[in-house]
Design a protein around this motif. Structure first.
Motif, PDB file in Angstrom:
ATOM      1  N   GLU A   1       1.879  -5.656  11.827  1.00 22.08           N
ATOM      2  CA  GLU A   1       1.005  -5.509  12.880  1.00 22.08           C
ATOM      3  C   GLU A   1      -0.479  -5.382  12.067  1.00 22.08           C
ATOM      4  O   GLU A   1      -1.441  -5.303  12.974  1.00 22.08           O
ATOM      5  N   LYS A   2      -0.379  -5.148  10.968  1.00 24.47           N
ATOM      6  CA  LYS A   2      -1.727  -4.891  10.466  1.00 24.47           C
ATOM      7  C   LYS A   2      -2.550  -6.097   9.967  1.00 24.47           C
ATOM      8  O   LYS A   2      -2.154  -7.273   9.958  1.00 24.47           O
ATOM      9  N   GLU A   3      -3.900  -5.818  10.102  1.00 24.44           N
ATOM     10  CA  GLU A   3      -4.859  -7.186   9.677  1.00 24.44           C
ATOM     11  C   GLU A   3      -4.503  -7.871   8.536  1.00 24.44           C
ATOM     12  O   GLU A   3      -4.080  -6.889   7.347  1.00 24.44           O
ATOM     13  N   SER A   4      -4.687  -9.038   8.280  1.00 19.03           N
ATOM     14  CA  SER A   4      -4.452  -9.713   7.092  1.00 19.03           C
ATOM     15  C   SER A   4      -5.403  -9.364   5.744  1.00 19.03           C
ATOM     16  O   SER A   4      -4.940  -9.454   4.758  1.00 19.03           O
ATOM     17  N   ASP A   5      -6.595  -8.922   6.180  1.00 16.45           N
ATOM     18  CA  ASP A   5      -7.393  -8.402   5.312  1.00 16.45           C
ATOM     19  C   ASP A   5      -6.802  -6.934   4.472  1.00 16.45           C
ATOM     20  O   ASP A   5      -7.417  -6.652   3.396  1.00 16.45           O
ATOM     21  N   LYS A   6      -5.739  -6.494   4.987  1.00 22.29           N
ATOM     22  CA  LYS A   6      -5.482  -5.220   4.471  1.00 22.29           C
ATOM     23  C   LYS A   6      -4.003  -5.557   3.733  1.00 22.29           C
ATOM     24  O   LYS A   6      -3.351  -4.542   3.142  1.00 22.29           O
ATOM     25  N   ASP A   7      -3.806  -6.742   3.814  1.00 20.68           N
ATOM     26  CA  ASP A   7      -2.612  -7.174   2.896  1.00 20.68           C
ATOM     27  C   ASP A   7      -2.877  -7.084   1.228  1.00 20.68           C
ATOM     28  O   ASP A   7      -3.956  -6.878   0.707  1.00 20.68           O
ATOM     29  N   LEU A   8      -1.900  -6.285   0.359  1.00 14.47           N
ATOM     30  CA  LEU A   8      -1.951  -6.334  -0.789  1.00 14.47           C
ATOM     31  C   LEU A   8      -1.550  -7.446  -1.681  1.00 14.47           C
ATOM     32  O   LEU A   8      -0.192  -7.938  -1.379  1.00 14.47           O
ATOM     33  N   ILE A   9      -2.732  -8.333  -2.306  1.00 14.85           N
ATOM     34  CA  ILE A   9      -2.223  -9.395  -2.694  1.00 14.85           C
ATOM     35  C   ILE A   9      -1.969  -9.152  -4.360  1.00 14.85           C
ATOM     36  O   ILE A   9      -2.632  -8.451  -5.074  1.00 14.85           O
ATOM     37  N   CYS A  10      -0.738  -9.812  -4.994  1.00 15.14           N
ATOM     38  CA  CYS A  10      -0.297  -9.529  -6.228  1.00 15.14           C
ATOM     39  C   CYS A  10      -0.591 -10.903  -7.031  1.00 15.14           C
ATOM     40  O   CYS A  10      -0.594 -12.107  -6.391  1.00 15.14           O
ATOM     41  N   GLU A  11      -0.925 -10.780  -8.287  1.00 18.80           N
ATOM     42  CA  GLU A  11      -0.605 -11.714  -9.166  1.00 18.80           C
ATOM     43  C   GLU A  11       0.712 -12.213  -9.761  1.00 18.80           C
ATOM     44  O   GLU A  11       1.438 -11.286 -10.456  1.00 18.80           O
ATOM     45  N   GLU A  12       1.194 -13.254  -9.656  1.00 19.82           N
ATOM     46  CA  GLU A  12       2.570 -13.667 -10.216  1.00 19.82           C
ATOM     47  C   GLU A  12       2.238 -14.340 -11.385  1.00 19.82           C
ATOM     48  O   GLU A  12       1.547 -15.601 -11.376  1.00 19.82           O
ATOM     49  N   GLU A  13       2.820 -14.100 -12.594  1.00 16.85           N
ATOM     50  CA  GLU A  13       2.863 -14.805 -13.763  1.00 16.85           C
ATOM     51  C   GLU A  13       4.131 -15.070 -14.166  1.00 16.85           C
ATOM     52  O   GLU A  13       4.805 -14.157 -14.646  1.00 16.85           O
ATOM     53  N   ILE A  14       4.665 -16.283 -13.931  1.00 15.30           N
ATOM     54  CA  ILE A  14       5.950 -16.690 -14.747  1.00 15.30           C
ATOM     55  C   ILE A  14       6.063 -17.166 -16.067  1.00 15.30           C
ATOM     56  O   ILE A  14       5.003 -18.077 -16.532  1.00 15.30           O
ATOM     57  N   ALA A  15       6.675 -16.686 -16.928  1.00 17.99           N
ATOM     58  CA  ALA A  15       6.667 -16.983 -18.395  1.00 17.99           C
ATOM     59  C   ALA A  15       7.975 -17.642 -18.853  1.00 17.99           C
ATOM     60  O   ALA A  15       9.081 -17.303 -18.293  1.00 17.99           O
ATOM     61  N   ILE A  16       8.018 -18.180 -19.960  1.00 16.92           N
ATOM     62  CA  ILE A  16       9.157 -18.715 -20.566  1.00 16.92           C
ATOM     63  C   ILE A  16       9.257 -18.337 -22.057  1.00 16.92           C
ATOM     64  O   ILE A  16       8.211 -18.453 -22.747  1.00 16.92           O
TER      65      ILE A  16
ATOM     66  N   LYS B   1       5.971 -12.022 -16.056  1.00 17.82           N
ATOM     67  CA  LYS B   1       5.182 -11.297 -17.135  1.00 17.82           C
ATOM     68  C   LYS B   1       4.481 -10.234 -16.552  1.00 17.82           C
ATOM     69  O   LYS B   1       4.438  -9.123 -17.239  1.00 17.82           O
ATOM     70  N   LYS B   2       3.952 -10.456 -15.362  1.00 21.85           N
ATOM     71  CA  LYS B   2       3.303  -9.006 -14.848  1.00 21.85           C
ATOM     72  C   LYS B   2       4.222  -8.488 -13.611  1.00 21.85           C
ATOM     73  O   LYS B   2       4.883  -9.133 -12.795  1.00 21.85           O
ATOM     74  N   LEU B   3       4.474  -7.096 -13.750  1.00 23.13           N
ATOM     75  CA  LEU B   3       5.548  -6.666 -12.976  1.00 23.13           C
ATOM     76  C   LEU B   3       4.764  -5.379 -12.159  1.00 23.13           C
ATOM     77  O   LEU B   3       4.366  -4.736 -12.548  1.00 23.13           O
ATOM     78  N   ILE B   4       5.206  -5.367 -10.865  1.00 21.50           N
ATOM     79  CA  ILE B   4       4.623  -4.598  -9.871  1.00 21.50           C
ATOM     80  C   ILE B   4       5.264  -3.035 -10.120  1.00 21.50           C
ATOM     81  O   ILE B   4       6.643  -3.057 -10.348  1.00 21.50           O
ATOM     82  N   PRO B   5       4.615  -2.189 -10.247  1.00 25.36           N
ATOM     83  CA  PRO B   5       5.225  -0.859 -10.324  1.00 25.36           C
ATOM     84  C   PRO B   5       6.351  -0.463  -9.155  1.00 25.36           C
ATOM     85  O   PRO B   5       5.973  -0.772  -8.173  1.00 25.36           O
ATOM     86  N   LEU B   6       7.556  -0.154  -9.722  1.00 27.34           N
ATOM     87  CA  LEU B   6       8.544   0.056  -8.616  1.00 27.34           C
ATOM     88  C   LEU B   6       8.486   0.790  -7.569  1.00 27.34           C
ATOM     89  O   LEU B   6       8.636   0.482  -6.333  1.00 27.34           O
ATOM     90  N   ASP B   7       7.634   1.965  -7.661  1.00 27.41           N
ATOM     91  CA  ASP B   7       7.439   2.854  -6.422  1.00 27.41           C
ATOM     92  C   ASP B   7       6.328   1.992  -5.706  1.00 27.41           C
ATOM     93  O   ASP B   7       6.561   2.220  -4.314  1.00 27.41           O
ATOM     94  N   LEU B   8       5.522   0.994  -5.792  1.00 28.64           N
ATOM     95  CA  LEU B   8       4.854   0.271  -4.961  1.00 28.64           C
ATOM     96  C   LEU B   8       5.647  -0.812  -4.319  1.00 28.64           C
ATOM     97  O   LEU B   8       5.728  -1.092  -3.210  1.00 28.64           O
ATOM     98  N   LEU B   9       6.579  -1.421  -4.825  1.00 31.60           N
ATOM     99  CA  LEU B   9       7.171  -2.712  -4.622  1.00 31.60           C
ATOM    100  C   LEU B   9       8.376  -2.392  -3.826  1.00 31.60           C
ATOM    101  O   LEU B   9       8.387  -3.071  -2.730  1.00 31.60           O
TER     102      LEU B   9
ATOM    103  N   LYS C   1      -0.861 -16.283  -6.503  1.00 31.58           N
ATOM    104  CA  LYS C   1      -1.335 -14.953  -5.950  1.00 31.58           C
ATOM    105  C   LYS C   1      -0.490 -15.190  -4.502  1.00 31.58           C
ATOM    106  O   LYS C   1      -0.091 -16.160  -3.805  1.00 31.58           O
ATOM    107  N   PHE C   2       0.245 -13.794  -4.123  1.00 33.41           N
ATOM    108  CA  PHE C   2       0.913 -13.722  -2.898  1.00 33.41           C
ATOM    109  C   PHE C   2       0.854 -12.311  -2.393  1.00 33.41           C
ATOM    110  O   PHE C   2       0.531 -11.370  -3.053  1.00 33.41           O
TER     111      PHE C   2
END
Length: 196
Positions: free
Chosen positions: A35-50, A59-67, A26-27
């Motif tokens: 300058e935002k508070e850390s509780d406002k961070d958007l935490i993403c799930e990273e899944e690396i696959a082979i 494996k999980k891709l963040i929608p481009l308009d958000l990324l 997670k990241f």
């Protein structure tokens, strides 16, 4: 916490083989100073696959308009990046292009180096969120899709962009279709990917 509607790869992006997840982390989506508070961070799930053939991919891709909501601007600062843009421009201009499309040109530094070599060059940047626009550049405010391109180009360039492409075979096919004179279709076709 905001829920992310990930795009999920079901198969290998290159050869449609099965994927095995080898890492989960997670990241925060925005990794930088804020300058935002850390509780406002958007935490993403990273899944690396082979894949069975050894192709690593997300494996999980963040929608481009958000990324890319706030632009990217990688390569905008530093002497090494300045040298990179200058040398890449020298390489590009060796073939004397007349009409360049740069995909993901962000800060426009490569364009300005090319235009220093040939001020008569027609230069277009396609970028969803350009942070700085130059008066001597034509901009297309969008992600790269052939439907968003109204003309052909004799040269398409991108720098540190290919690894961000979610569907590389489709991307290369779209590049082929907007190039004057095209390219080697067989090399970029899904048929080639399955055979190699």
């Amino acid at each position: 916490m905001q829920k992310i509607n990930y795009l999920e790869r079901k198969q290998c992006v290159i050869n449609q083989s099965e994927l095995e997840i080898i890492s989960k982390e997670k990241f925060p989506l925005f990794c930088g100073c804020t300058e935002k508070e850390s509780d406002k961070d958007l935490i993403c799930e990273e899944e690396i696959a082979i894949s069975k053939e050894g192709v690593l991919q997300l494996k999980k891709l963040i929608p481009l308009d958000l990324l890319y909501k706030n632009g990217h601007d990688a390569g905008a600062i530093g002497a090494l990046w300045e040298e990179h843009h200058k040398e890449f421009a020298n390489f590009i201009m060796q073939n004397h292009p007349k009409n360049i499309l740069e995909i993901g040109g962000g800060h426009g530094k490569l364009s300005q180096n090319c235009l220093e070599i040939n001020p008569e060059l027609k230069y277009t940047i396609i970028e969803p969120n350009s942070t700085k626009k130059h008066n001597n550049i034509n901009y297309i405010d969008s992600f790269f899709k052939k439907e968003n391109i109204e003309q052909n180009f004799d040269c398409i360039v991108h720098s540190h962009t290919f690894e961000h492409i979610y569907k590389p075979l489709d991307f290369l096919q779209d590049c082929f279709e907007v190039l004057t004179g095209g390219g080697d279709y067989d090399f970029f076709s899904p048929k080639f990917a399955k055979e190699s």
